[in-house]
Design an enzyme around this catalytic site. Structure first.
Site, PDB file in Angstrom:
ATOM      1  N   ARG A  65      -4.257  31.208-117.870  1.00  0.00           N
ATOM      2  CA  ARG A  65      -5.637  30.977-118.302  1.00  0.00           C
ATOM      3  C   ARG A  65      -5.687  30.792-119.818  1.00  0.00           C
ATOM      4  O   ARG A  65      -5.149  31.618-120.558  1.00  0.00           O
ATOM      5  CB  ARG A  65      -6.529  32.152-117.898  1.00  0.00           C
ATOM      6  CG  ARG A  65      -7.985  31.987-118.304  1.00  0.00           C
ATOM      7  CD  ARG A  65      -8.822  33.146-117.776  1.00  0.00           C
ATOM      8  NE  ARG A  65     -10.245  32.998-118.099  1.00  0.00           N
ATOM      9  CZ  ARG A  65     -10.822  33.486-119.188  1.00  0.00           C
ATOM     10  NH1 ARG A  65     -10.116  34.158-120.085  1.00  0.00           N
ATOM     11  NH2 ARG A  65     -12.115  33.309-119.393  1.00  0.00           N
ATOM     12  N   ARG A 102     -18.932   5.974-110.950  1.00  0.00           N
ATOM     13  CA  ARG A 102     -19.479   7.170-111.614  1.00  0.00           C
ATOM     14  C   ARG A 102     -18.387   8.220-111.813  1.00  0.00           C
ATOM     15  O   ARG A 102     -18.358   8.913-112.832  1.00  0.00           O
ATOM     16  CB  ARG A 102     -20.650   7.757-110.827  1.00  0.00           C
ATOM     17  CG  ARG A 102     -21.285   8.941-111.582  1.00  0.00           C
ATOM     18  CD  ARG A 102     -22.542   9.463-110.923  1.00  0.00           C
ATOM     19  NE  ARG A 102     -22.259   9.935-109.583  1.00  0.00           N
ATOM     20  CZ  ARG A 102     -23.187  10.197-108.681  1.00  0.00           C
ATOM     21  NH1 ARG A 102     -24.468  10.047-108.986  1.00  0.00           N
ATOM     22  NH2 ARG A 102     -22.861  10.619-107.481  1.00  0.00           N
ATOM     23  N   TYR A 149     -16.967  15.984-109.319  1.00  0.00           N
ATOM     24  CA  TYR A 149     -16.944  15.686-107.887  1.00  0.00           C
ATOM     25  C   TYR A 149     -17.798  14.483-107.553  1.00  0.00           C
ATOM     26  O   TYR A 149     -18.547  13.986-108.399  1.00  0.00           O
ATOM     27  CB  TYR A 149     -17.388  16.913-107.080  1.00  0.00           C
ATOM     28  CG  TYR A 149     -18.876  17.201-107.085  1.00  0.00           C
ATOM     29  CD1 TYR A 149     -19.526  17.695-108.213  1.00  0.00           C
ATOM     30  CD2 TYR A 149     -19.647  16.972-105.938  1.00  0.00           C
ATOM     31  CE1 TYR A 149     -20.884  17.957-108.195  1.00  0.00           C
ATOM     32  CE2 TYR A 149     -21.011  17.243-105.915  1.00  0.00           C
ATOM     33  CZ  TYR A 149     -21.627  17.735-107.053  1.00  0.00           C
ATOM     34  OH  TYR A 149     -22.972  17.986-107.038  1.00  0.00           O
ATOM     35  N   LEU A 195     -28.621  13.462-113.501  1.00  0.00           N
ATOM     36  CA  LEU A 195     -27.500  12.717-112.927  1.00  0.00           C
ATOM     37  C   LEU A 195     -27.968  11.300-112.627  1.00  0.00           C
ATOM     38  O   LEU A 195     -29.079  11.097-112.129  1.00  0.00           O
ATOM     39  CB  LEU A 195     -27.018  13.387-111.632  1.00  0.00           C
ATOM     40  CG  LEU A 195     -25.741  12.745-111.082  1.00  0.00           C
ATOM     41  CD1 LEU A 195     -24.532  13.118-111.935  1.00  0.00           C
ATOM     42  CD2 LEU A 195     -25.499  13.148-109.645  1.00  0.00           C
TER      43      LEU A 195
HETATM   44  N1  PDD Z   1     -25.843  15.614-105.176  1.00  0.00           N
HETATM   45  N2  PDD Z   1     -29.041  14.863-109.062  1.00  0.00           N
HETATM   46  C1  PDD Z   1     -28.199  15.885-108.814  1.00  0.00           C
HETATM   47  C2  PDD Z   1     -28.271  17.091-109.661  1.00  0.00           C
HETATM   48  C3  PDD Z   1     -27.269  15.784-107.752  1.00  0.00           C
HETATM   49  O1  PDD Z   1     -26.422  16.801-107.507  1.00  0.00           O
HETATM   50  C4  PDD Z   1     -27.249  14.620-106.941  1.00  0.00           C
HETATM   51  C5  PDD Z   1     -26.274  14.448-105.808  1.00  0.00           C
HETATM   52  C6  PDD Z   1     -28.160  13.586-107.236  1.00  0.00           C
HETATM   53  C7  PDD Z   1     -28.196  12.297-106.452  1.00  0.00           C
HETATM   54  O2  PDD Z   1     -27.078  11.501-106.735  1.00  0.00           O
HETATM   55  P1  PDD Z   1     -26.490  10.473-105.657  1.00  0.00           P
HETATM   56  O3  PDD Z   1     -27.610   9.604-105.249  1.00  0.00           O
HETATM   57  O4  PDD Z   1     -25.449   9.763-106.376  1.00  0.00           O
HETATM   58  O5  PDD Z   1     -25.987  11.317-104.495  1.00  0.00           O
HETATM   59  C8  PDD Z   1     -29.029  13.736-108.317  1.00  0.00           C
HETATM   60  C9  PDD Z   1     -24.838  15.553-104.128  1.00  0.00           C
HETATM   61  C10 PDD Z   1     -25.289  14.767-102.939  1.00  0.00           C
HETATM   62  C11 PDD Z   1     -24.372  16.955-103.773  1.00  0.00           C
HETATM   63  O6  PDD Z   1     -24.192  17.728-104.710  1.00  0.00           O
HETATM   64  O7  PDD Z   1     -24.175  17.268-102.594  1.00  0.00           O
END
Ligand code: PDD
Length: 286
Positions: free
Chosen positions: A100, A51, A32, A206
């Site tokens: 499945r 990404r 996602y 991430l």
């Molecule tokens: N989450 N680390 C994790 C585990 C995340 O789920 C996210 C983002 C980030 C920050 O990544 P970015 O700057 O690309 O949003 C770091 C999103 C916002 C969510 O799950 O809602």
């Protein structure tokens, strides 16, 4: 009622359907992206699209469409739902093979599922929490080892959020081998003696799109950045702490495991970075 997007169609949210055999439902076999919208425009769209392409490639998932098509779908949903400030959520799954099976279905015959929806968040950039800061707890990081892939396996982050709430806090920072990896849904930073410290990129975290932009802003503003891991003890002794994500931008952290960080109020570095990041990214929004 919201209009959502499912596999080529724009539909009222109550009419959108995905198979019970969809692999995201059965196996969390999907990835996602979350892209913020400010003033009706997409923030860091290019980074999120790149990404997404990487997450798909790492999991041998077929891209459902081109980056240009994705941009068009994002814009169409933002327009149809009259989103001024908010988020666009996108999910790609390995689709449904009609049954499945642990083995991946043949990508020639099973198409990926592509779903997008918007969330309206009026005043997203003026979140009052940014003035107060948030409180976090630390928790052992028991997620899988490929956190660089943005998969929909979000059970542990959800559990972490619940543990934080139960402790009267807002979020959790994950710790592995004594070092902070990242926040439950954001990247984690501390500031000491003016230096911004955040864990280096690897498969442990991430690769935040906001992280990349914020570090670029910091360097442009002649702020010192050090990419390395840090401990909870070091964070407690820091002058400031903050997190970054597409939904929170730069959010100050003022308490960690019950200990005040710095003065216990949002610090100047986080406030300045938030301002610069919002300024720059709104200018570059599409
Ligand atoms: N989450 N680390 C994790 C585990 C995340 O789920 C996210 C983002 C980030 C920050 O990544 P970015 O700057 O690309 O949003 C770091 C999103 C916002 C969510 O799950 O809602």
């Amino acid at each position: 009622m919201r209009t959502v997007y499912v596999n080529g169609e724009y539909l009222p949210e109550t009419e959108a359907k995905v198979s019970i055999f969809d692999r995201a439902f059965l196996m969390a076999d999907g990835v996602y992206e979350v892209t913020s919208v400010l003033g009706g425009k997409l923030i860091d769209f290019d980074g999120h699209a790149k990404r997404l392409a990487r997450s798909l490639k790492e999991l041998d998932l077929k891209a459902p469409c081109t980056e240009d098509e994705l941009l068009a779908i994002h814009r169409e949903l933002v327009a149809r739902n009259e989103v001024t400030d908010g988020l666009v959520y996108l999910q790609v799954t390995r689709g449904s093979a009609g049954d499945r099976d642990f083995a991946f279905p043949d990508p020639e015959t099973t198409e990926p599922t592509l779903v997008l929806f918007t969330q309206n968040k009026p005043g997203l950039a003026d979140n009052p929490a940014a003035k107060k800061g948030i409180k976090v707890i630390s928790l052992e990081d028991i997620r899988w080892g490929r956190r660089d892939i943005k998969t929909v396996q979000l059970l542990y982050p959800s559990m972490a959020k619940m543990a934080a709430k139960k402790a009267g806090c807002d979020d959790a920072w994950f710790v592995e081998d004594g070092k902070v990896t990242e926040g439950s849904s954001n990247n984690a930073y501390i500031v000491k003696g003016g230096k911004i410290i955040t864990r280096e990129l690897s498969t442990d975290i991430l690769h935040g799109i906001t992280r990349a932009a914020v570090l670029r802003c910091a360097k442009e503003a002649q702020m010192e950045v050090e990419e390395r891991s840090f401990t909870i003890e070091e964070a407690k002794e820091a002058d400031e702490a903050f997190v970054t994500s597409a939904s929170s931008f730069v959010m100050p952290v003022v308490e960690l495991d019950g200990a005040k960080i710095g003065t216990g109020t949002p610090g100047p570095v986080a406030a300045r970075l938030r301002e610069i990041y919002l300024d720059e990214s709104i200018k570059a929004a599409v």
